[in-house]
Design an enzyme around this catalytic site. Structure first.
Site, short mmCIF file in Angstrom:
data_model
loop_
_atom_site.label_atom_id
_atom_site.label_comp_id
_atom_site.label_asym_id
_atom_site.label_seq_id
_atom_site.Cartn_x
_atom_site.Cartn_y
_atom_site.Cartn_z
N HIS A 1 -0.22 1.05 9.34
CA HIS A 1 -1.48 1.54 8.78
C HIS A 1 -2.34 2.16 9.87
O HIS A 1 -3.54 2.33 9.70
CB HIS A 1 -2.26 0.40 8.13
CG HIS A 1 -1.43 -0.42 7.21
ND1 HIS A 1 -0.76 -1.55 7.62
CD2 HIS A 1 -1.13 -0.26 5.90
CE1 HIS A 1 -0.08 -2.06 6.59
NE2 HIS A 1 -0.29 -1.30 5.55
N GLY B 1 0.82 -1.19 0.00
CA GLY B 1 0.00 0.00 0.00
C GLY B 1 0.86 1.25 0.00
O GLY B 1 1.98 1.25 0.52
N SER B 2 0.34 2.31 -0.61
CA SER B 2 1.04 3.60 -0.53
C SER B 2 0.83 4.20 0.87
O SER B 2 0.08 3.68 1.67
CB SER B 2 0.52 4.55 -1.61
OG SER B 2 0.91 4.10 -2.88
N GLY B 3 1.51 5.31 1.10
CA GLY B 3 1.41 5.97 2.40
C GLY B 3 2.59 5.68 3.31
O GLY B 3 2.65 6.21 4.42
N HIS B 4 3.51 4.83 2.83
CA HIS B 4 4.68 4.48 3.62
C HIS B 4 5.96 5.05 3.03
O HIS B 4 7.05 4.61 3.36
CB HIS B 4 4.81 2.97 3.72
CG HIS B 4 3.57 2.27 4.15
ND1 HIS B 4 2.94 2.59 5.33
CD2 HIS B 4 2.81 1.31 3.56
CE1 HIS B 4 1.84 1.83 5.45
NE2 HIS B 4 1.75 1.06 4.38
N ASP C 1 -1.19 -8.33 0.75
CA ASP C 1 0.08 -8.33 0.02
C ASP C 1 0.50 -9.76 -0.31
O ASP C 1 0.93 -10.06 -1.43
CB ASP C 1 1.19 -7.68 0.85
CG ASP C 1 1.04 -6.17 0.98
OD1 ASP C 1 -0.01 -5.64 0.58
OD2 ASP C 1 1.97 -5.51 1.48
N LYS D 1 5.92 -7.87 2.39
CA LYS D 1 5.64 -7.59 3.80
C LYS D 1 4.46 -8.45 4.22
O LYS D 1 3.49 -8.61 3.47
CB LYS D 1 5.32 -6.09 4.00
CG LYS D 1 6.46 -5.17 3.60
CD LYS D 1 6.35 -3.77 4.20
CE LYS D 1 5.11 -3.00 3.78
NZ LYS D 1 4.96 -2.80 2.32
#
Lengths: 357, 357
Positions: free
Chosen positions: B219, B54-57, B110, B105
C-alpha cells in the site's frame, strides 16, 4: 532514471540471460549474435517463424518464443532494429528444412535488415518468406517508416501463424495466412506518460502533467495529436473509432518469393470493419499501466463493439507490446474467420502466452 | 494524476464490469455487495477458496478466480479492506457444502472483516476455516498490522491450495496445506517510485529522484529504509539476503475451527531456508515496472540461490500482486515439497494465471 538494470550496455544481454535461466524448458538464448530460439529448435517438418525488432517492447518478441508461436526472435538494442546477421543466424538455427517465415514490423530499419537476412538465407538454400505487419491506423508515413507502423497486430499474427506452423501448414500457406491476419488487423495507441531509454537517461518526449498523446508509436514517436487528459471512456472511444471507422487501406507490400528467388510486390487492401464481423481484441498496456486499468478500457470497448454489432470473439488484456515503462494503452482489433479463431485457440507455450498446455 | 479511469467512485465497479465482460467463461461479478465468483460456483463436493482485500493489487485477487485457484474474491475500495458482508455473501455463493476457506492477508482491517465473516458463515451452517498469510520479512508490526504483512506468498498459497481443493482435499486438509505454504513463504519488496490512489490524486509518499525504498509495503506503507538508487544486482541481493537469512520466525495465529465453533490459537514457526531446499520463486512487478526488468532481477536471484545450493524448482515472473502503477519489484520464495510442486503444476484457468488447460 530509475530502472532495475545494471550497466547500460549490458541491459539486453542480462535480460536475455535471465530469460534463459527462467525458461530453459522453453527457449535457448544466443548472445553473439543475439537471438532466442525454441529449446527444441529446429522442429522437424515444421515451418519456423522468426521475428525481431528493437528491444523495449517485451514480451514482444522473445516472450513469444515457444511451442505454437515463434521459433526464434532477434532483439535489437532498445528501440533499435536488430542487424541482418542476427536474423540470418537465427534463421539458420531454427530452419528444419521446411523453411522460415520472417515477420517484420513496418519500420524502415527492420524492413531493411530483414530483407538482407532473407537474401542471405535464400542464398544458403533456406526456403524463406516474409510478411509485413503495418496495422497502426494513427499515422501514415512518419520519421520511422513509410506507410503504417507495425504494432499490436504483430502479436495476433505471431499467435495465429505460429499455430498454423505447429499444425503443419507449409511455408507458402503460413505466409499467406500471416499476411491475411496482418491486413485484417488495425491498432491505435495512446500515452499517458513518456518512457526513458537507459541510454538516453531522460524521457523520450515531454508530455505535460495534464496532457496525453493520441496515436503514440511504440518508440514514443509522435502520434496524431496531443490533448488534455480525459477519462477512460473518452480515450477508448477515440481509439476504437479510429480503428472501426478506418476505411479501406491499400498499400503495396514487398515480400520475398523463394520460388522466384526474388522480391515480389503485392497490392493488399485492408477492408473496413463491418457489422457482423467477429474480432480478436487486444487491449494492451504500454508497460507502466497496470492491468486493472485495462479492464475499464475493455468495458467501454465491449460496449462500442456491441453497439456496432461487432462480436469480440476472443480477447487478450495485458502488457504484450510495450514501450518500456510508458503508461498508456493500445487497442488492436483483428477481423477473424473460423480458421483464425481455431488457430488462436490452439495450444501455446511461451513465457508470456500460454494456454492449452 | 493520469490514469485510465472514469469517475473516481466508479473505478472498482467499472473494472469489475470489464472483467465480467472479458471473462464470462471464467467468472461472474456481483456489484451489491462486491464480489467475484467462479462462473461454475458452487462446484459440487469441492472446498471453495475465498480471498479478498483492498483493490489496487490486481491481478490479486479477482484475477485468480477460476478453475484450480479461487472460488471467490472480495475487492475493497483501493487499499481498503472489504467489508464482512462482502465476504459473507461471497462465501454463501461459492459454498457447495464442502466448506469455505478464507485466505486472509495479515492486515488489521482484513483480519477483522474476515473474522466477522467467518462467524457469520459458521452461524449459517457453512463449514468455514481461515488461513493467515504473513510472509513479508521487511517489517514486524507496522501502522497496518501486528506482525508481518501478507504479500506475495498469497499468490503461492492461492495457487497451491486452489489445486488441492480442485483435487478433492477436504476443508481441514486444504486449510492445513494452505497454512503450511504460508509459513514456508517469505517475501520482500522495494519501490522505485510511489503510486497514486485515485481518491488522493497525489503520490502516496514522496521519494526523491535518486532514492528507492527497501521493504516497501503493497500500500506504499513505509519499508525498512530509504537509500540512494543502486543497480539491479545490488537491489536483488538486498531483497534475497533478507529472505534467505531470515531466521526462524514464530508467531501465534488465530484460526477458525468449525468443529469447536470457535477461534483457536496456534503457534507456528517458519523455518529458515537451508541448502538443499527447493523453492518456488515469484519475481513480481509492483505494477509499473515492465517484465523486461524483472528478468535482470531473476538472473541475479538465480545466481544467489545457486550459490546457496537452493534450487528454484518453479518460477513466476510478472505482475501478480501490485500497488497500482508503482515501479519496483518484490521477491517471494516458498520452500516447496513434492506435494506442493505437484499442486503448483496442476491445471489452472483464471484471467491472470493459466496453464494445463
Amino acid at each position: 532514471m530509475k530502472k532495475l538494470i545494471n550497466a547500460i550496455d549490458a541491459v539486453i544481454t542480462e535480460q536475455m540471460e535471465g530469460m534463459a535461466l527462467a525458461h530453459a524448458d522453453l527457449l535457448r538464448v544466443n548472445l553473439e549474435p543475439k537471438f532466442i530460439v525454441r529449446a527444441d529448435a529446429p522442429v522437424a517438418d515444421k515451418v519456423a517463424l522468426v521475428s525481431g525488432g528493437g528491444s523495449g517492447h517485451e514480451p514482444l518478441h522473445g516472450g513469444f518464443v515457444g511451442m505454437g508461436m515463434l521459433a526464434g526472435a532477434c532483439p535489437g538494442e532498445i528501440f533499435t532494429s536488430p542487424t541482418p546477421d542476427q536474423m540470418y543466424a537465427c534463421g539458420l538455427a531454427v530452419n528444419s528444412g521446411a523453411g522460415v517465415l520472417l515477420i517484420v514490423k513496418n519500420y524502415t530499419g527492420d524492413v531493411l535488415s530483414f530483407e538482407t537476412a532473407a537474401e542471405l538465407l535464400h542464398g544458403d538454400g533456406v526456403p524463406v518468406r516474409t510478411v509485413l505487419v503495418d496495422d497502426d491506423v494513427a499515422v501514415k508515413d512518419s520519421l520511422y517508416t513509410a506507410g503504417r507502423r507495425g504494432v499490436g497486430g504483430t502479436v495476433i499474427v505471431e499467435k495465429i501463424a505460429g499455430a498454423a506452423a505447429e499444425a503443419g501448414y507449409d511455408l507458402a500457406q503460413v505466409a499467406e495466412l500471416a499476411q491475411r491476419v496482418s491486413i485484417s488487423s488495425r491498432s491505435m495507441g495512446m500515452a499517458l506518460t513518456s518512457c526513458t531509454t537507459p541510454a538516453a537517461g531522460k524521457p523520450t518526449f515531454e508530455l505535460g502533467d495534464d496532457e496525453i498523446e493520441i496515436g503514440i508509436g511504440i518508440h514514443g514517436e509522435p502520434g496524431q495529436r496531443r490533448m488534455p487528459i480525459t477519462d477512460a471512456d473518452a480515450i477508448t472511444t477515440l481509439l476504437a473509432e479510429e480503428i472501426l471507422d478506418d476505411g479501406a487501406y491499400t498499400r503495396t507490400v514487398r515480400s520475398f518469393d523463394p520460388d522466384a528467388g526474388d522480391w515480389v510486390e503485392q497490392t493488399l487492401t485492408s477492408a473496413p470493419f463491418q457489422p457482423g464481423d467477429r474480432v480478436i481484441a487486444l487491449v494492451n498496456s504500454m508497460g507502466g499501466t497496470p492491468a486493472s486499468e485495462l479492464y475499464t478500457v475493455y468495458r467501454k470497448l465491449a460496449h462500442i463493439c456491441e453497439a456496432r454489432n461487432i462480436t469480440i470473439a476472443r480477447r487478450l488484456i495485458g502488457a504484450y507490446i510495450t514501450s518500456l515503462e510508458m503508461q498508456g494503452c493500445s487497442i488492436t482489433l483483428t477481423r477473424a474467420d473460423d480458421e483464425m479463431l481455431r488457430l488462436w485457440d490452439a495450444p501455446v507455450h511461451t513465457p508470456a502466452l500460454r494456454w492449452g498446455v
